[in-house]
Every structure is written in C-alpha cells, then in structure tokens.
Design an enzyme around this catalytic site. Structure first.
Site, mmCIF file in Angstrom:
data_model
loop_
_atom_site.group_PDB
_atom_site.id
_atom_site.type_symbol
_atom_site.label_atom_id
_atom_site.label_comp_id
_atom_site.label_asym_id
_atom_site.label_seq_id
_atom_site.Cartn_x
_atom_site.Cartn_y
_atom_site.Cartn_z
ATOM 1 N N ASP A 285 -65.041 92.454 99.872
ATOM 2 C CA ASP A 285 -64.956 91.077 99.335
ATOM 3 C C ASP A 285 -65.312 89.999 100.599
ATOM 4 O OD1 ASP A 285 -64.247 88.944 97.685
ATOM 5 O OD2 ASP A 285 -62.135 88.990 98.048
ATOM 6 N N GLY B 33 -51.705 81.616 99.389
ATOM 7 C CA GLY B 33 -52.147 82.472 98.149
ATOM 8 C C GLY B 33 -51.162 83.560 97.792
ATOM 9 N N GLU B 34 -51.202 83.961 96.624
ATOM 10 C CA GLU B 34 -50.391 85.120 96.067
ATOM 11 C C GLU B 34 -51.025 85.941 95.206
ATOM 12 O OE1 GLU B 34 -47.768 83.478 93.076
ATOM 13 O OE2 GLU B 34 -49.062 81.713 92.762
ATOM 14 N N GLY B 35 -50.398 86.897 94.906
ATOM 15 C CA GLY B 35 -50.858 88.018 94.170
ATOM 16 C C GLY B 35 -49.949 88.530 93.096
ATOM 17 N N LYS C 298 -48.385 87.934 105.418
ATOM 18 C CA LYS C 298 -48.407 88.631 104.240
ATOM 19 C C LYS C 298 -47.085 89.195 104.015
ATOM 20 C CE LYS C 298 -53.195 90.093 104.474
ATOM 21 N NZ LYS C 298 -53.831 91.560 104.066
ATOM 22 N N PHE D 216 -48.284 91.389 93.900
ATOM 23 C CA PHE D 216 -47.164 92.069 94.780
ATOM 24 C C PHE D 216 -46.653 91.382 95.895
ATOM 25 C CE2 PHE D 216 -49.570 95.566 92.451
ATOM 26 C CZ PHE D 216 -48.627 96.099 91.704
ATOM 27 N N GLY D 217 -47.261 90.382 96.141
ATOM 28 C CA GLY D 217 -46.739 89.569 97.439
ATOM 29 C C GLY D 217 -47.673 88.134 97.422
ATOM 30 N N GLU D 218 -47.325 87.592 98.658
ATOM 31 C CA GLU D 218 -47.866 86.273 98.773
ATOM 32 C C GLU D 218 -48.452 86.178 100.177
ATOM 33 O OE1 GLU D 218 -44.520 83.799 97.995
ATOM 34 O OE2 GLU D 218 -44.605 83.732 96.000
ATOM 35 N N VAL D 219 -49.200 85.154 100.657
ATOM 36 C CA VAL D 219 -49.653 84.847 101.867
ATOM 37 C C VAL D 219 -49.069 83.486 102.381
ATOM 38 C CG1 VAL D 219 -51.549 84.854 103.585
ATOM 39 C CG2 VAL D 219 -51.598 86.352 101.550
#
Length: 853
Positions: A704, A562-564, A600, A566-569
């Site tokens: 969440d 996944g990603e967002g 992360k 500010f960063g990624e997983v």
C-alpha cells in the site's frame, strides 16, 4: 465456501461487470417485453451495442405519459445489481429513437414487484441524449433482484426504443428478506430530529414493522462513528443506521427474522453497530439466535453470545457472532440492549456452502431411496403423483442410487481428508510462527504458505483485505487457473508463462522480487502492513523483542488518526519517551518535553487471530531499523488494550503536506503559501526509494505504498508508514467490494488486481504512482479521468499488451528522465521493472544533475 464468494466477486470486477445482454450470455427467451413494433424490434434485440434486427427493442406505437411499456430481463438467479446502461436505436444512422428518461421495476420471485428509488426517493433515471452513445448510471442503493424491467418515461407521446445492459454479480449471500421492528426517531430540543428508519427497504412497511424485503442493512454501506452524519450527500441525520430505543421493548431485546433462499450451514453473523456511548448508543450486550431448517419448526436450543462492552472507544465496529455451523433457512435473532439505543447499519452472514450442498444432495438421494423402496408415488425421476412405480424397475433404480451415494461419499471423504491435512499443515506452520516466528526451509523452492484463513468460524473473522479475496488454495498458487476464469484473458495464457507457474515451482537461487513463502500480518486496521516472507522471518526471529513496556499513564490522546475493524491509530503525546528510545536511533526531541507519537491500539474484542498478528507485527517492527521507515519506540502489552507506539512526523503525511504547498515554478495562490523546490521533491522521492530498498532487501512487500503512507518531518525527512487505509480522509482512494473489503486499485499493478500477486515488483509499480503524485503535488487522484471500473478494465489492457493501456500523463514539472523512470516502473513484465536499488541510484543522479544546473 465463504472464501469462494470473495474470490468470485473480484473476478467479476467487484460486482460491476456486465451480466450478459451485450455478450449474449442472457438467452433470447429470458428477454421479454410488454409489446413490440415489428418482429425486427422484438425484445431480444434490446441488447446494448447490438445492431441486429432493426437495432433495438421498440414498443408498439408511440409511448404516452400514462403508458407502461417495458423491456424485461430474467437473470435466472438473484443478482446484486450496481449499474445499468441504456442506448437508443441508431441502426447505422437509420434510427433516431431513444429514451430520455426511464425507471426500473424489479422482483426477486416474479410475483411481487418494486420500483427502484435512489437514496433521495427519486424513481426517474436520466437516459440518453442521442440514439448511439451508451449511458451508464450507478444504482445507489444497489438492487437485489432476479427480474428487472426497463420502463421508458415520456412527458408527451413519442417513439422510444431501447438497448440495455445490467452490471453486477450474483447475490451469493442467500438472504432474501429480513423482518423486524421499524426504526425509531430521536427527538431533542434545539437539534434536528434523527430518523433511524430503513429508508430503502423494499418490502412491506407499516408503522411498527417491516417484512418480506431487504434494505439498508444489505446495501453495502457502513455507518460512520457519528450516527448523525452520513456517507450520502444531503440526507437527514441518522440515514445510515436502523435504530431502536429500549423503552419500546418490554423484553429488552429487538427481534429480527432473517430468511434465506435455501438451507445453509452457517458459521458466523457480522453486525455493524454504532457505539457512540456518549449519546446513549452501544452495541448489543447479548444475542440469541434460533434456527429453522423446516417450515415452521424452530430448533429449541439457540446459539447465545455475550459480548464485552466498550465504554472507552466510541467508534462504530463490526461485531462477529459465531453460529456454530448450524443448518437453517431461517434465523431468528434477539439482540439485547446494553444502553438506551441500539443501531445497526449492515448485517451479513458467513456459511460453508460446499458442505451444505454435499449434505443436501445426499439427503435428497436418501429421501428418494426411502420413498421408492416404500412404493411411494413420489419418485426422483418422475414426480407425477398419478404415476405408479413399476416394481421391476425399482431394484435397478435403487441399485443406481446406492452406487451414486457411494461415489458421493467417497468424494466427500477425499475432500474432507485433504482439508484435514491442509488444516494440520496450517496449524503446524502457525505454531512455529507463534514460538519464535521461525520457519525453516530445506530448499528455497519448497513452499509453506502461511495465511490467516482457516475453516473455523473464529478465523473467518479476519478482515484482511486481500487474504479474504484470495484464500489459501490452488487458485492462489496457480494464477493460470484464475486467468482461465477470465474468458477475455484466456487467449493470452500462451504468452504469460511466468504467471502460469505455481509459486512453489523451481526458481532461481534467489527468490525474485520476494516470490517466496509469505506471512501476512493482519494489522489493527484490518489491512496488511507488510507481506513478510517466511525465510526473512526466520532471519529476523532469532532474538527476543528489544522493545520496552511503556507506562500507559504517560500517554495523552490528542486525535484519532484512523480506525479499522480490529483497532485504531491515535496521535498521542508521550512523556519521558527519551528513556525508552534506542541510543542508536537518532530522535530529535528536547529533554523533558512530551513528544508526538502514533499509537496503534488493538480493540479489546478483537479475535484471537488479530491478537496473534498484533504481537507478530510488534516483533517484525522491532527489527526494522532504517532512517526512512517509521520506528517502533515502545509497547503497552501487559494489559488490554494492546498498544504499539511508533514515531509520528510533525508535518503529517506527504499527501497533505504537498497539497498545502506550491511548486517552485508556480506563483503561490496566497501570500503565505509555501513553496517546495524540485530538488526537495527529488530528495523526498530518494528517501522513499531508500526505505523501500531496505524493505526489499528483506523481501518485505508493503502492498500500500502511496503519498498518504509517507510521513514528513523536519528538513523534508520522509519515513514510510501504513496508516492510510485506516483514515476516513483517504476512503476515496480505496475501492470497496460490496462493503466488505477495500483495494487501492489506482496504485496497484495489473497482476495484483487480476492475480492477487503482491511482490516487490508490484511495490515498484506503486512507487511509480507515488512519484507521480509527488510531482503533481497531489492535486489529482491517479487516473482521475477514469472511473473505478475503467481503472480495472485498464489493467486488462496491460495484461493483453496490445498497446491500448492508459498510462498516467507526464506532470508539468517532471523532467523527461524522471518520467522515463515512472514508465519503467509500470512495465508489463514484473521482472523488467527496476529494482529499488536502481531507482534510488537514478534519483541520486537526477539530484546531482539538478545541483549542477
């Protein structure tokens, strides 16, 4: 201010609330029509769900296919319109006229009109099939307009009547047009062409330039990592992006002019860019922005930003450009190429609105004062150029204006003084956290709210989902003020004293359900993993971080989870991890064998707040030691990009695990389909409850909790994680706010949606939904029969508590005892919901009964 914008949007049910036809907020004089049959079918009667007059607006005579009769609505200001509703003329059974088809024309200024088209270029919208049932249609793309015309369409001469409603929110971005070069096309042998043009642009389009309109860069849709793919079904490659090739620009940059409705005090520009460098696409390497605050007068000194390019991560991302609080109503930006191609999918601006309004009012008064003093024919109270000012009244007018100026100056000084001390308190609190993540509280009733929000442009880059919507301030601390902004809820305030008190008011000896001082972690994916009470932070921060630096070269990247922002997983294989694992921590791996881990990774261009929060998250995660919580194993923080390495469970997340299996009582669909027994479902639920019991004992709030955030290992082992929000697989579980923030509304309690209040009690609510998911084997999304806006409306029914709220149904394989537990998790009063300790005990009893049977 910018934060006010996001708060307003949430209170408007995420830009999908009715704009006032049904409620009467839109005045009769703002509703006009091309014609009407009788006075009793005039335009003012064209309101959805109204039965006044003869029950609808009806044009004069039957409508022929070539006619252009219309019902026009003036919203007075620009609005972001996402939904329209239509209805025919029922009039208590006396009417039978309705529009089977219609189209929409819209205008931002009342002079230049556009016809709305969907993303496939279709103008005609399917209307009603009977005269009484309302039909709602989503607008994809949304319209940005002040004037909207509903134009009935017929294929033969027939009588047509309409009642209508518009849904959306006010367009507070202020951007009225962007002008720039037309997008280009990528042609390659053996592959379909990629069209990077602005398909939904509503201005003037030529072969080389677009002007005087808005389009895909303001439609709220972000492009995917792969620019040849799209969020929109059945469209051509490149649809999400507007892109250009460097060979067409001699100066090496693309110039775009942004025009706004008025002068604003800009703090930042955010540009969503593609960075698929393997195909010659990168973010811009530099941008220069010029500002114009008067017609045609451009300031000579631009704001220049040079970016750090990324040749490692091909993910699309938002790039934030600080604009240093420059005043302007037009901005000209020159984006310099870093590679062959440059592609944008979304551009938005941040500004300090209140500061601008105060300065602008002062400027207007000073200007008026000077003009009056010089006996100019232009007077603030009378702008008739033929009027001559009476000198005897000038002194009185000047005195009044001077008094008003002094009052305004005093108000501004007070506001700035309060903001100054607020900033000082926030900085002091943040400094204490940075030292050792320690906050000392002399009394439990004292509140030190530490948040990621600040007035500086660098801190406004934070993309925290909930903090951007609920900024630090009185509206967050006093939910009663929020409720008063929701007229339909105002009557219920007398019965909600628990929610009308400030968070920092007198409480019991122990903070109930983590209603304490909160430290929100940004998280690399732009989401808040945990909301950590400062009191708990104080208890956890007395020791150094007991986690070792892991050699980066021993990590082998396998898959991006996944990603967002500010960063990624990433899913990785780690060699030699045995040497870095705490001996007290049981970790089932074979000697000298690589182990799967989740990594992360913080992007190298992340802002200072994101980096600080990343290091804080490491400190917090290093303290979490529970068999049902994902463990932090090691870190890579000596060099960029910063990384934290956590466990990863071999069977993936619980959502995908259950969708691959069948219930014990059902026959497998395929011969190799696996079965999960009821006892094992309860076992997994017990482990989730156990992990949440541990978090709640520390007053941590997850915010969440869902099956997508529970990982499954051997023998049905469950560990709670936080990767769900960052994964494209679960993007449908989050409701996007005009492309800027996402909320897992189908798992959220009513007080979290309406008040922004996240406690252990709201986690209990989410646990009930998670338990429901598990017992349905994740076959359906929660409230799958409801649209997103209906889910939000249902939270209002929980607040009103008139027994009209909709609950999730009892799953077929769910015992009555377990369903009663779910219902208790969804009780209206947070304090009436069970604690996780009680939930864990009840599930243990259910497991014992199941074994006895």
């Amino acid at each position: 201010m910018v934060a006010v914008f996001f708060l307003w949007m949430l209170l408007s049910s995420v830009c999908r609330y009715p704009l006032g036809m049904s409620s009467g907020q839109i005045q009769d004089e703002d509703i006009t029509a091309s014609s009407h049959w009788y006075d009793s079918t005039a335009a003012k009667y064209g309101r959805l769900d109204f039965e006044e007059g003869d029950g609808a607006w009806c044009p004069e005579g039957p409508v022929d296919p070539e006619d252009m009769e219309f019902l026009q609505v003036d919203l007075r200001t620009l609005h972001f319109i996402t939904l329209v509703g239509t209805q025919g003329r029922h009039a208590g059974g006396h009417g039978n006229e309705f529009a089977q088809m219609y189209r929409l024309d819209y205008s931002r200024d009342g002079n230049r009109w556009n016809s709305w088209k969907n993303r496939h270029g279709k103008q005609v919208i399917e209307g009603n099939v009977n005269p009484y049932d309302p039909v709602l249609r989503d607008l994809e793309p949304p319209m940005i307009a002040r004037f909207v015309r509903f134009i009935p369409i017929t294929d033969h001469s027939m009588s047509v009547c309409m009642r209508v409603e518009l849904y959306g929110c006010e367009w507070l971005d202020g951007l009225v047009s962007y002008n720039g070069p037309m997008g280009h096309q990528i042609v390659s042998a053996g592959s379909p062409s990629v069209y990077l043009n602005d398909t939904v642009y509503d201005g003037v389009i030529s072969s080389r330039k677009v002007s005087e309109g808005l389009g895909q860069m303001t439609d709220g849709v972000w492009g995917l990592d792969d620019f040849t793919q799209s969020h929109v079904y059945n469209v051509w490659p490149g649809y999400d992006y507007l892109g250009w090739q460097n060979t067409s620009f001699e100066n090496g940059y693309v110039e775009i002019l942004f025009e706004f409705d008025r002068i604003r005090n800009f703090t930042a520009m955010k540009v969503h860019c593609n960075n698929m460098f393997t195909k010659g696409v990168k973010i811009f390497r530099e941008v220069q922005c010029f500002f114009c605050s008067e017609l045609g007068k451009w300031e000579p000194t631009p704001v220049t930003s040079v970016l750090v390019l990324d040749d490692v991560n091909p993910s699309a991302r938002f790039v934030t450009v600080p604009l240093q609080q420059r005043m302007a109503n037009s901005i000209m930006c020159q984006f310099y190429f870093a590679d062959t191609w440059m592609m944008f999918s979304e551009i938005s601006f941040q500004f300090d609105n209140f500061y601008f309004q105060s300065v602008n009012v002062l400027t207007l008064f000073i200007y008026t004062l000077e003009r009056n003093h010089s006996h100019s024919p232009v007077v603030f109270l009378d702008i008739n150029p033929m009027h001559k000012v009476d000198d005897s009244n000038t002194r009185i007018l000047i005195g009044c204006l001077v008094a008003i100026i002094f009052i305004l100056v005093a108000i501004i000084v007070i506001i700035l003084w309060r903001q100054f001390w607020q900033k000082m308190l926030e900085k002091a609190s943040r400094r204490m956290l940075d030292d050792e993540l320690t906050v000392s509280l002399s009394l439990q009733s004292e509140t030190i709210m530490i948040n990621n929000k600040s007035s500086s442009s660098s801190e406004q880059e934070s993309n925290s989902t909930y903090d951007r919507i609920f900024p630090l301030g009185p509206d967050y601390q006093e939910p009663s003020k929020l409720l008063r902004k929701l007229p339909e809820f105002a009557l219920g305030l007398e019965d909600s004293s628990d929610y009308a008190k400030p968070l920092g008011g007198p409480q019991d000896n122990v903070p109930h359900y983590a209603e304490a001082d909160i430290v929100n972690l940004q998280g690399v994916t732009g989401s808040n993993t945990y909301s950590v009470p400062a009191l708990t932070m104080d208890l956890l921060s007395g020791k150094d971080v007991a986690v070792e630096e892991f050699p980066r070269k021993l990590l082998t990247f396998k898959e991006k989870l996944g990603e967002g922002q500010f960063g990624e997983v990433h899913l990785c294989e780690a060699e030699g991890m045995q040497e870095f694992i705490d001996k007290e921590f049981p970790f089932d791996i074979s000697a000298n064998q690589p182990v799967l881990v989740a990594v992360k990774m913080l992007r190298s261009d992340a802002n200072k707040n994101a980096r600080n929060d990343f290091l804080k998250e490491i400190k917090i995660m290093s303290r979490l030691k529970d068999p049902n919580i994902i463990r932090l194993l090691a870190v890579c923080i000596r060099d960029d990009p910063l990384c934290m390495i956590t466990e990863y469970m071999e069977n993936g997340d619980l959502n995908q695990f259950l969708t691959r299996h069948e219930p014990e009582s059902a026959e497998p669909v395929a011969s190799n389909a696996s079965i999960v027994s009821h006892a094992n479902l309860i076992l997994m639920a017990m482990q989730i409850a156990s992990g949440m019991k541990y978090l709640s004992s520390l007053n941590f709030v997850h915010r969440d909790l869902a099956t997508r955030n529970c990982l499954v290992g051997k023998n049905y082992t469950i560990k709670i994680a936080d990767f769900g929000m960052s994964r494209n697989l679960y993007s449908g579980d989050y409701y996007r706010i005009q492309g800027r923030a996402v909320l897992p509304i189908r798992w959220m309690s009513w007080e979290s949606i309406l008040l922004g209040k996240f406690t252990t009690a709201s986690d209990v609510w989410a646990f009930g939904v998670t338990l429901w998911e598990s017992l349905t084997f994740c076959r359906d999304q929660p409230y799958s029969q409801l649209s997103d806006e209906q889910v939000i409306e249902n939270t209002g029914e929980f607040f009103r508590d008139q027994e009209r709220q909709v609950y999730l149904p009892q799953p077929a394989i769910c015992p009555n005892t377990v369903y009663k537990l779910m219902l208790s998790c969804w009780r209206r009063e947070p304090k009436s919901r069970p604690a996780f300790q009680d939930i864990h005990r009840i599930l243990q009893e259910c497991a014992s009964q199941s074994e006895a049977e």
